[in-house]
Design a protein around this motif. Structure first.
Motif, PDB file in Angstrom:
ATOM      1  N   SER A 162       0.820  -1.201   0.000  1.00 62.30           N
ATOM      2  CA  SER A 162       0.000   0.000   0.000  1.00 62.30           C
ATOM      3  C   SER A 162       0.860   1.260   0.000  1.00 62.30           C
ATOM      4  O   SER A 162       0.621   2.199  -0.769  1.00 62.30           O
ATOM      5  CB  SER A 162      -0.926  -0.006   1.219  1.00 62.30           C
ATOM      6  N   VAL A 163       1.889   1.285   0.855  1.00 61.43           N
ATOM      7  CA  VAL A 163       2.743   2.474   0.952  1.00 61.43           C
ATOM      8  C   VAL A 163       3.474   2.728  -0.364  1.00 61.43           C
ATOM      9  O   VAL A 163       3.508   3.863  -0.867  1.00 61.43           O
ATOM     10  CB  VAL A 163       3.761   2.310   2.101  1.00 61.43           C
ATOM     11  N   HIS A 164       4.027   1.687  -0.965  1.00 60.22           N
ATOM     12  CA  HIS A 164       4.886   1.883  -2.129  1.00 60.22           C
ATOM     13  C   HIS A 164       4.104   1.872  -3.440  1.00 60.22           C
ATOM     14  O   HIS A 164       4.677   2.168  -4.490  1.00 60.22           O
ATOM     15  CB  HIS A 164       5.989   0.831  -2.142  1.00 60.22           C
ATOM     16  N   ALA A 165       2.807   1.572  -3.388  1.00 57.41           N
ATOM     17  CA  ALA A 165       1.935   1.762  -4.553  1.00 57.41           C
ATOM     18  C   ALA A 165       1.154   3.061  -4.438  1.00 57.41           C
ATOM     19  O   ALA A 165       0.398   3.399  -5.358  1.00 57.41           O
ATOM     20  CB  ALA A 165       0.972   0.583  -4.704  1.00 57.41           C
ATOM     21  N   LYS A 206      -1.413   3.823  -2.701  1.00 57.74           N
ATOM     22  CA  LYS A 206      -2.830   3.513  -2.906  1.00 57.74           C
ATOM     23  C   LYS A 206      -3.341   2.790  -1.675  1.00 57.74           C
ATOM     24  O   LYS A 206      -2.611   1.989  -1.074  1.00 57.74           O
ATOM     25  CB  LYS A 206      -2.991   2.638  -4.155  1.00 57.74           C
ATOM     26  N   ASN A 207      -4.583   3.089  -1.286  1.00 59.04           N
ATOM     27  CA  ASN A 207      -5.142   2.393  -0.132  1.00 59.04           C
ATOM     28  C   ASN A 207      -5.267   0.903  -0.408  1.00 59.04           C
ATOM     29  O   ASN A 207      -5.470   0.481  -1.545  1.00 59.04           O
ATOM     30  CB  ASN A 207      -6.509   2.958   0.258  1.00 59.04           C
ATOM     31  N   GLY A 234      -8.209  15.326  -4.403  1.00 61.40           N
ATOM     32  CA  GLY A 234      -8.333  16.696  -3.950  1.00 61.40           C
ATOM     33  C   GLY A 234      -7.359  17.116  -2.877  1.00 61.40           C
ATOM     34  O   GLY A 234      -7.239  18.311  -2.571  1.00 61.40           O
ATOM     35  N   VAL A 235      -6.650  16.173  -2.265  1.00 59.80           N
ATOM     36  CA  VAL A 235      -5.712  16.498  -1.187  1.00 59.80           C
ATOM     37  C   VAL A 235      -4.357  16.856  -1.791  1.00 59.80           C
ATOM     38  O   VAL A 235      -3.871  16.194  -2.717  1.00 59.80           O
ATOM     39  CB  VAL A 235      -5.580  15.319  -0.205  1.00 59.80           C
ATOM     40  N   VAL A 236      -3.729  17.921  -1.262  1.00 58.65           N
ATOM     41  CA  VAL A 236      -2.467  18.398  -1.808  1.00 58.65           C
ATOM     42  C   VAL A 236      -1.375  17.334  -1.684  1.00 58.65           C
ATOM     43  O   VAL A 236      -0.705  17.002  -2.658  1.00 58.65           O
ATOM     44  CB  VAL A 236      -2.037  19.700  -1.101  1.00 58.65           C
ATOM     45  N   TYR A 268      -3.950   7.153   1.014  1.00 58.57           N
ATOM     46  CA  TYR A 268      -2.973   7.533   0.001  1.00 58.57           C
ATOM     47  C   TYR A 268      -3.695   8.006  -1.258  1.00 58.57           C
ATOM     48  O   TYR A 268      -4.749   7.465  -1.629  1.00 58.57           O
ATOM     49  CB  TYR A 268      -2.060   6.348  -0.351  1.00 58.57           C
ATOM     50  N   SER A 269      -3.103   9.006  -1.896  1.00 57.49           N
ATOM     51  CA  SER A 269      -3.647   9.530  -3.166  1.00 57.49           C
ATOM     52  C   SER A 269      -5.132   9.851  -3.041  1.00 57.49           C
ATOM     53  O   SER A 269      -5.925   9.511  -3.920  1.00 57.49           O
ATOM     54  CB  SER A 269      -3.398   8.531  -4.304  1.00 57.49           C
TER      55      SER A 269
END
Length: 591
Positions: free
Chosen positions: A290-293, A295-296, A560-562, A556-557
């Motif tokens: 999850s961290v290195h992709a 993506k949740n 809308g979040v900066v 993750y990702s």
């Protein structure tokens, strides 16, 4: 008087005042975790060396005078037991469990720090007792890592005197150590989570460690009682497992025991042990992916329930290891069916890992490479397990190298892939430094490709009927020359893979000595352990005030979040959105 939750209490931290208090008799979970890890890695290197010696004999028989049949059987036994119990179980739970649980759930330490310290030292003593069997008359036991009676304690088996006694005593001490540590892990996870850290906000690493610990607390007692009973059979002449038997032409004093009873007790522990190792690995690889992709994790709740269901089902499949023992065919049908059923939640996890990678912003870092390598090796090992779960197919394959290949792919290579992914991933948290990437890449490709060079041919020679645990095959008519050639090639691959592990050890020392400090949270991870006031965390972890958790560990990702991640302890009011972004458009709420 109002009850105060453990997470809100100010614990007595026992701050060390001397070098010995800080690094030897430490009650800090992080120091204890490093002690576990260093001991486990050392004893794992011993087991790796034993495997190289075994393979020299198999690949080039009669070329090495110092390897005799007794030594070969002893090395087989010690290699298997060390890898399964003293390396994988100890490193995944004692090492990573100790380090990550308090940090990931937001507490200052384990609930019982003194008991935690004792658990390591009992583990350390169990390792010393085990290794001491190399130096006693007769050497270590050569009964095979499953220690089946009656051969394990009868004369004629290598190490049937001091060897088996020290092995059983070491296992008993290890189980005491695990019980002390396991009670700590479960109590800390259930009782000491910080404010806002609900069960369904915990990282999957914690779910895997939590479920595996519960399995161990139920399964290890079966091994403990069987070890004590066999010690009685060996030292006191009881007959728990020893039937009336003629040994070396003379009738023994044993009568009425059941060797099959030991098999049931051993595998009632043995198959949950597979998941005591696998479930923490499942959790850790989920977090790394999850961290290195960026993506949740796909299907978080499904992943949690799959971990729990796998843990429950692991207690009703043990006898698929015993199809050749002569048990009732109806039992064979039952255990074959449950074996196929447990494959379902396991397959769900594989699908979810692949879907986590799907359309992710994949960063091919060293931890990510090892995590993806795990998916390959675990899938291939699991597929070969479906063959062995079927009674009809298992019977001819049971004592061949096909079993060795399957077991090592699913229980050896796969969790070790995750261990490497986890070490590369969390090393900056432990030391403040990132392991050298170039050396890490060399280590990954050598290990990943090398393991396939070892175990793919091993499946083939298993299908040819090449038996396992044999010191020498000789001129056996049904074994073609191709099998002997492949055995030699496998041995060369083993030596090469072993040498690649020296690159990893060198990388550890090089990084600690030479590499500069890395930035805090170099992977931009959202889970709580990366957001302590100091990195590496100081004793007590969190400074004056414990964090409050507002979300799960996988933001993750987020649209809308900066930033491309939102830490668990950041409230929605502090999240920075892109100008003009309509937060109500997605209907998103904190998990």
């Amino acid at each position: 008087m109002t009850h105060i939750a453990i997470a809100d209490q100010e614990p007595e931290l026992h701050h060390p005042r001397t070098f010995i208090g800080k690094y030897i008799w430490s009650q800090d979970h992080k120091v204890i975790a490093v002690q576990y890890a260093c001991t486990a890695i050392f004893v794992g290197l011993v087991a790796l060396l034993l495997s190289v010696v075994m393979r020299l004999q198999l690949g080039f028989p009669d070329q090495f005078d110092f390897i005799n049949p007794n030594m070969y059987l002893q090395f087989v036994t010690m290699h298997g037991m060390i890898m399964v119990i003293y390396l994988l179980t100890a490193l995944l739970l004692g090492g990573f469990g100790n380090y990550l649980i308090p940090l990931m759930v937001g507490t200052r330490d384990m609930v019982f720090p003194y008991l935690n310290m004792l658990s390591f030292w009992f583990y350390f003593v169990s390792v010393l007792v085990l290794l001491s069997s190399f130096f006693v008359p007769g050497g270590p036991t050569g009964a095979g890592w499953t220690l089946y009676p009656p051969q394990s304690i009868l004369e004629g088996t290598p190490g049937s005197g001091w060897g088996i006694v020290l092995m059983l005593a070491s296992l008993a001490i290890f189980i005491i150590a695990f019980t002390m540590g396991g009670l700590n892990y479960v109590s800390t996870i259930l009782q000491a989570r910080t404010r806002g850290m609900t069960l369904m906000r915990m990282p999957l690493t914690i779910w895997g460690i939590f479920t595996a610990t519960i399995l161990g607390l139920f399964a290890f007692p079966a091994l403990l009682v069987s070890a004590i009973m066999m010690l009685f059979d060996s030292l006191l002449g009881t007959s728990f497992f020893m039937p009336a038997i003629v040994s070396l032409g003379e009738a023994t004093d044993y009568e009425g025991g059941s060797p099959i009873l030991f098999q049931h007790l051993f595998w009632f522990f043995g198959h949950p042990e597979v998941y005591i190792v696998a479930l923490p690995a499942f959790g850790m690889v989920s977090d790394v992916l999850s961290v290195h992709a960026r993506k949740n994790i796909f299907g978080y709740r499904m992943m949690v329930w799959a971990i729990v269901i796998i843990g429950g089902l692991s207690f009703v499949v043990w006898a698929h290891h015993m199809y050749v023992s002569g048990m009732n065919p109806y039992f064979g049908f039952f255990f074959a069916t449950t074996t196929l059923i447990i494959a379902v939640p396991t397959a769900i996890k594989v699908y979810n890992w692949v879907l986590t990678l799907w359309q992710g912003n994949i960063h091919l870092t060293v931890p990510m490479l090892f995590a993806i390598g795990f998916i390959f090796t675990f899938t291939h090992g699991g597929l070969s397990g479906l063959f062995l779960g079927n009674v009809v197919i298992d019977l001819p394959l049971s004592d061949t190298f096909f079993v060795v290949a399957h077991f090592h792919m699913v229980m050896g290579v796969s969790p070790i892939m995750v261990l490497f992914a986890a070490i590369y991933h969390w090393f900056p948290l432990v030391t403040g430094k990132q392991l050298n990437t170039r050396l890490g890449m060399i280590h990954f490709w050598g290990t990943f490709l090398g393991t396939y060079a070892i175990y793919l041919p091993m499946h083939y020679i298993g299908f040819l009927g090449v038996p396992r645990r044999y010191y020498a095959l000789g001129d056996t008519s049904f074994i073609p020359d191709s099998a002997h050639a492949l055995n030699a090639n496998i041995t060369i691959a083993v030596i090469i893979v072993a040498l690649f592990q020296l690159i990893f050890i060198f990388n550890l020392f090089w990084t600690i000595k030479r590499e500069p400090k890395s930035r805090i949270n170099p992977w931009d991870a959202a889970s709580l352990e990366w957001h302590t006031p100091d990195v590496p965390p100081h004793h007590g972890n969190w400074g004056k005030e414990l964090p409050t958790v507002y979300r799960w560990a996988y933001d993750y990702s987020v649209p809308g979040v900066v930033d491309d991640f939102i830490p668990q302890h950041v409230p929605d009011s502090d999240v920075t959105y892109e100008p003009g972004y309509d937060r109500t458009a997605t209907g998103r709420e904190s998990t």
